[in-house]
Design an enzyme around this catalytic site. Structure first.
Site, PDB file in Angstrom:
ATOM      1  N   TYR A   1       7.317 -11.534   4.111  1.00 20.68           N
ATOM      2  CA  TYR A   1       6.126 -10.984   3.476  1.00 20.68           C
ATOM      3  C   TYR A   1       5.664 -11.944   2.396  1.00 20.68           C
ATOM      4  O   TYR A   1       6.221 -11.981   1.304  1.00 20.68           O
ATOM      5  CB  TYR A   1       6.470  -9.614   2.885  1.00 20.68           C
ATOM      6  CG  TYR A   1       5.311  -8.806   2.362  1.00 20.68           C
ATOM      7  CD1 TYR A   1       3.996  -9.218   2.504  1.00 20.68           C
ATOM      8  CD2 TYR A   1       5.543  -7.597   1.719  1.00 20.68           C
ATOM      9  CE1 TYR A   1       2.950  -8.464   2.019  1.00 20.68           C
ATOM     10  CE2 TYR A   1       4.497  -6.825   1.242  1.00 20.68           C
ATOM     11  CZ  TYR A   1       3.205  -7.260   1.386  1.00 20.68           C
ATOM     12  OH  TYR A   1       2.168  -6.508   0.905  1.00 20.68           O
TER      13      TYR A   1
ATOM     14  N   THR B   1       0.829  -1.201   0.000  1.00 22.00           N
ATOM     15  CA  THR B   1       0.000   0.000   0.000  1.00 22.00           C
ATOM     16  C   THR B   1       0.862   1.250   0.000  1.00 22.00           C
ATOM     17  O   THR B   1       0.467   2.288  -0.533  1.00 22.00           O
ATOM     18  CB  THR B   1      -0.921   0.006   1.233  1.00 22.00           C
ATOM     19  OG1 THR B   1      -1.681  -1.198   1.243  1.00 22.00           O
ATOM     20  CG2 THR B   1      -1.861   1.189   1.222  1.00 22.00           C
TER      21      THR B   1
ATOM     22  N   LYS C   1       4.012 -12.293   7.565  1.00 20.85           N
ATOM     23  CA  LYS C   1       2.756 -11.649   7.175  1.00 20.85           C
ATOM     24  C   LYS C   1       2.195 -12.456   6.016  1.00 20.85           C
ATOM     25  O   LYS C   1       2.743 -12.442   4.916  1.00 20.85           O
ATOM     26  CB  LYS C   1       3.026 -10.205   6.761  1.00 20.85           C
ATOM     27  CG  LYS C   1       1.872  -9.431   6.152  1.00 20.85           C
ATOM     28  CD  LYS C   1       2.383  -8.033   5.763  1.00 20.85           C
ATOM     29  CE  LYS C   1       1.287  -7.120   5.235  1.00 20.85           C
ATOM     30  NZ  LYS C   1       0.866  -7.486   3.866  1.00 20.85           N
TER      31      LYS C   1
END
Length: 294
Positions: A132, A44, A160
């Site tokens: 990630y 993001t 994550k």
């Protein structure tokens, strides 16, 4: 207790220069709302579109803005291992608490290549790392076996993962938990399924929505902490119109549109990503009004 990590956009000019004033303005409400950490330069935060000097500029700005009140998790992903090492060193030198490392690549990577990449960044940077797993952008998925190997590398402390559908979350969580040592953090992204992932035992919610709307996300996490699954699900269901927009147009495009419509900052996603327009933009505006997110 689960931790809420809020992921804001990185306001920048058309040529990729970070707007430090606008970034500060986005960060202050996150601190005030009581988020558990801030995920700077995540997907993001368009880390992949920013040059090294601008990524460093964003980290230095954030470290100064939060002034130690909230830990900073910083995206350090890069195509080359040596570049990721340098980005991790930059983040650590600026004062970040941890790095978020994706398996970025143009050529599909093997598990051994990803292991060597992550192990090298952890060893040479000295920055604690959160893996990630973002197959939607990297086209690589971390298997439980690979996560288990990496969880035993000094300095790799968390992952994550994209939250699966509710019917699958318990099994996916159990497979990961069985693969990693005690104390290794299993956290989730994918806002629309994150509540169920937290209720299944997830240690963190890495949230796009919380980067602009921290209060409703904080309320969900507090309900989970209190053991009130019904309230957590009720609060999550209230946000279904926003989750539908995320699934339809991508959370990145929707959050940029929200930030602009609400006057939080004047910026656009980096090209070639185009801002939402027409019916899509109208839907976002109507949803903000209906949910009273202004």
């Amino acid at each position: 207790m689960p931790v809420l990590s809020a992921f804001p956009i990185t306001p920048a000019s058309a040529d990729g220069a970070v707007d430090v004033g606008a970034l500060r303005a986005l960060l202050h409400p996150l601190v005030a709302a009581g988020v558990g950490s801030i995920g700077l330069l995540g997907s993001t935060g368009t880390y992949a579109f920013l040059a090294r000097d601008q990524r460093r500029r964003a980290v230095e700005t954030a470290v100064d803005a939060v002034a130690g009140r909230v830990p900073l998790l910083v995206g350090i992903g890069a195509l080359r291992t040596d570049d990721a090492v340098r980005l991790a060193q930059d983040a650590k030198g600026a004062g970040a608490e941890a790095g978020l490392l994706a398996a970025m690549s143009y050529t599909p990577l093997t598990e051994d290549e990803v292991f060597a990449h992550c192990e090298t960044v952890a060893r040479e940077s000295g920055l604690p790392l959160c893996l990630y797993d973002n197959p939607g952008t990297t086209h690589f998925r971390f298997t439980p076996a690979l996560v288990g190997r990496l969880a035993r590398v000094p300095g790799i402390v968390a992952i994550k993962s994209p939250a699966p559908e509710p019917a699958e979350v318990a099994g996916q969580f159990a497979a990961l938990r069985a693969a990693v040592p005690d104390g290794f953090s299993l956290g989730y992204s994918g806002d629309w399924n994150a509540t169920e992932a937290l209720l299944a035992g997830g240690a963190a919610w890495y949230s796009v929505a919380a980067g602009l709307f921290p209060e409703p996300a904080v309320a969900i996490v507090r309900a989970v902490e209190a053991g009130n699954a019904a309230e957590a699900r009720r609060l999550n269901a209230r946000l279904d119109p926003l989750w539908d927009l995320f699934r339809t147009y991508s959370s990145l495009r929707v959050i940029y549109a929200c930030a602009e419509l609400l006057g939080r900052c004047r910026t656009a996603p980096p090209r070639p990503i185009l801002p939402l327009a027409g019916d899509a933009r109208r839907r976002v505006a109507e949803t903000l009004t209906a949910l009273d997110l202004a």
